[in-house]
Design an enzyme around this catalytic site. Structure first.
Site, mmCIF file in Angstrom:
data_model
loop_
_atom_site.group_PDB
_atom_site.id
_atom_site.type_symbol
_atom_site.label_atom_id
_atom_site.label_comp_id
_atom_site.label_asym_id
_atom_site.label_seq_id
_atom_site.Cartn_x
_atom_site.Cartn_y
_atom_site.Cartn_z
ATOM 1 N N SER A 99 -0.684 -3.495 0.691
ATOM 2 C CA SER A 99 -1.921 -3.728 0.175
ATOM 3 C C SER A 99 -2.345 -2.916 -1.144
ATOM 4 C CB SER A 99 -2.762 -4.145 1.206
ATOM 5 O OG SER A 99 -3.133 -4.650 2.187
ATOM 6 N N MET A 100 -1.542 -1.624 -1.300
ATOM 7 C CA MET A 100 -1.414 -1.016 -2.594
ATOM 8 C C MET A 100 -0.635 -2.042 -3.523
ATOM 9 S SD MET A 100 0.399 2.606 -0.810
ATOM 10 C CE MET A 100 0.030 3.563 -2.678
#
Length: 678
Positions: A99-100
């Protein structure tokens, strides 16, 4: 000399192009010869946090970068990139971002907005005409680009559904798995086939919205998503390690997941990890598969140095990616703290979670701090007011994403030469919350040692007083039983007796129930939750597996569901793993299933006494602890044995003293109320 990380991040701060970086050395850290006292304090604290996490085998390896006032004040690689091959972690190690990825894709979308090629108010159907998910009642609502960026679209994630239901049933990918031949277009078709969870804009729910946004960005940018992100974000910032596929597989960290006694190496093509009611489906080989569809929410890889450069560019005003006017919107709430995007006190902005109330979050961060992470084991934040950027990347899910390691790194980054960043002023008050008389203690050992013996078990509560709030550990038998002087027959052969009320003991300490911010339960048997409903304003900390089990029909043996009724969902935090209550490592809840599905113990770090562990019902007597005896009524014997092994290891590694809560002899040796362990 500076490492590659220091050179690259400093280049962003100075607004110049960096020279070609040298190879980062293995397991390195910043030189401290000319460092200020505050930087030395940060270094000492971070080194301690990292070394401890690796020694306790909570993480396999990590790269941590701290930038203060535009200067790299800490950078270190530690542990292993590949434990089995004994390959050390390096500062230029490449990680699966999970999710970065989202902030990078969202920044690309905002760049297109600045260019006039996209509007936040555009309906998604302008760019994706066939993406038309409906509500449960059959209506087709309008989903806008803003809804996608702020996770208010009504979409969800597959791991938020039970296996075989909802998204998993439809075969929808969360962007972490690897389904051969699956295209982004087909995944969006499947996604649109499942009803939305709510009307777009009605509330916040973390979701596949950024995957849909990625498809919009590709259409609006006139090229495949990887090319658009490269053009508008990674190429201008010279983020050479950040992309949707790996250019040098030898630098890619091996992925691990939390495990006992050590993290478990993930299998390449598919590795399911339970998370809440669902399962996160990882496929580490996805990063090595160039034809895997580009997931805008989870599909990129990159290094800690690259990501620190990206965050610093945003903090410093956005150039060369975005304008200052756009950056100014990052801290503007799109959803308030009721969303609890990172727990109490956190809302959502345009790019990430935004801290609204540091006191409610028990955080040293400033209001307006941006923060998020990644499921493969990463966490980052930008404290704009204090000009502080921290990136902590690990190869261990989920400890590196939301475990105690993240809070320990956060707090260490705020250490100064004038603060004692080691042990806060914590006190532990033992409280008399009743006792239980048994005509036969036989069930408390499945090997017959107590058969036919009568006995008494204490049922204490514990008040932990911390500078950031008060925590009640277990809630005893219940003050209402004090009205029965001879005790209450709970069931044949078992009598509950309460001589002192919990309320009166709190009053002697100058407290009311409303002054207790947290109530944590070792488990939900009736003798541990008797006063729970008296603490309606407190946040309850319960393991998710325990809560779900307690709500089953018929009600499990030993549970009184009426004692749990009425507490608001917003005030009930369901834990998935270990939990650092105050964010400084001084009060930690440790998952120890077996007695019940979500049993927990509490580890408290006291400045004078040292480390103390409260046993819950993992052990009912000192003999059970020392001789490995186990109740016949435990939920799972194998899980109990694993938890006992874990607790023994923690006790050895932390030099902690264990208090057996149900052993009346043990309780009698503790400081007499109102005294406390300090």
């Amino acid at each position: 000399m500076h490492s590659a990380i220091a050179a690259l991040v400093t280049a962003v701060s100075l607004g110049v192009s960096p020279a070609a970086p040298a190879q980062s050395p293995s397991n390195t850290q910043s030189p401290q010869a000319a460092a200020s006292p505050d930087v030395r304090a940060v270094t000492a604290k971070l080194d301690s946090v990292i070394d401890k996490a690796i020694q306790e085998q909570r993480i396999v390896g990590t790269v941590v970068v701290v930038v203060k006032d535009g200067q790299v004040v800490y950078h270190r690689a530690a542990g292993y990139a590949d434990r089995e091959a004994r390959t050390p972690m390096r500062e230029d190690t490449v990680f699966r971002l999970a999710s970065m990825t989202k902030p990078l894709v969202s920044a690309s979308a905002l760049a297109l907005v600045e260019q006039g090629k996209l509007s936040l108010e555009d309906p998604v159907t302008k760019w994706l005409p066939t993406f038309r998910p409906k509500l449960a009642d059959g209506r087709e609502p309008v989903i806008t680009v803003r809804h996608l960026m702020t996770h208010t679209s009504g979409l969800m994630y597959g791991f938020q559904h039970a296996p075989g239901q909802g998204y998993p049933k439809a075969g929808i990918s969360d962007g972490l798995d690897l389904q051969p031949g699956l295209t982004l277009e087909e995944n969006l078709r499947r996604l649109a086939s499942v009803p939305l969870a709510f009307e777009p804009g009605a509330r916040w729910h973390y979701s596949l919205s950024t995957d849909v946004l990625g498809a919009v960005v590709a259409r609006a940018g006139g090229a495949p998503l990887p090319q658009v992100v490269e053009k508008w974000v990674t190429q201008p910032l010279k983020m050479k390690d950040t992309a949707f596929s790996v250019s040098d597989a030898t630098r890619l960290a091996v992925a691990y997941t939390d495990g006992r006694p050590i993290p478990v190496r993930m299998t390449g093509k598919g590795h399911g990890v339970p998370f809440g009611e669902g399962v996160v489906q990882f496929a580490p080989d996805r990063a090595l598969t160039p034809n895997a569809y580009p997931s805008g929410g989870a599909g990129m890889v990159g290094s800690a140095g690259d990501f620190a450069r990206f965050l610093e560019a945003l903090r410093l005003g956005g150039a060369p990616v975005l304008k200052q006017s756009t950056i100014d919107q990052f801290g503007v709430l799109q959803r308030g703290p009721e969303a609890q995007t990172q727990g109490p006190g956190w809302g959502w902005g345009m790019l990430s979670a935004v801290l609204v109330d540091p006191a409610q979050a028990h955080s040293p961060q400033s209001a307006g701090t941006w923060q998020w992470g990644g499921a493969y084991g990463h966490n980052w934040f930008v404290d704009v007011k204090k000009k502080l950027t921290v990136v902590a990347m690990t190869n261990t899910a989920f400890e590196g994403m939301n475990g105690p390691f993240t809070r320990e790194v956060r707090d260490a980054a705020y250490a100064t030469a004038t603060t004692d960043a080691s042990v806060p002023a914590v006190k532990l008050h033992p409280l008399d919350c009743g006792y239980a008389e048994f005509k036969d203690l036989g069930p408390f050992s499945d090997t017959g040692e107590y058969d036919g013996q009568p006995g008494t078990l204490s049922a204490p509560c514990f008040l932990i007083r911390h500078p950031r709030g008060n925590l009640l550990w277990d809630a005893g038998l219940g003050d209402h039983l004090a009205q029965e002087p001879e005790g209450h027959e709970q069931r044949p052969g078992v009598r509950f007796v309460v001589k002192k009320t919990l309320a009166s003991q709190l009053e002697q300490l100058g407290l009311k129930a409303s002054d207790v911010q947290f109530v944590a339960f070792s488990h939900l048997h009736a003798d541990h939750i008797g006063n729970a409903r008296n603490f309606q304003s407190a946040t309850w900390l319960v393991h998710r597996d325990e809560w779900n089990w307690s709500q089953q029909k018929p009600t499990p043996s030993g549970v009184d569901a009426s004692l749990l009724a009425g507490h608001t969902k917003q005030k009930t935090v369901l834990l998935n793993s270990d939990h650092d209550v105050f964010g400084d490592g001084s009060v930690r809840i440790l998952k120890t299933p077996g007695h019940t599905p979500g049993h927990q113990v509490l580890l408290v770090r006291l400045p004078k006494t040292g480390n103390v562990m409260l046993s819950g019902d993992l052990f009912h007597s000192r003999e059970n602890f020392e001789q490995g005896r186990m109740p016949s009524f435990n939920f799972n014997r194998a899980d109990t044995l694993a938890s006992i092994d874990r607790v023994n290891r923690v006790l050895r590694n932390t030099s902690a003293r264990i208090i057996i809560q149900h052993d009346a002899r043990e309780m009698a040796k503790l400081p007499a109320f109102p005294q406390a362990l300090e």
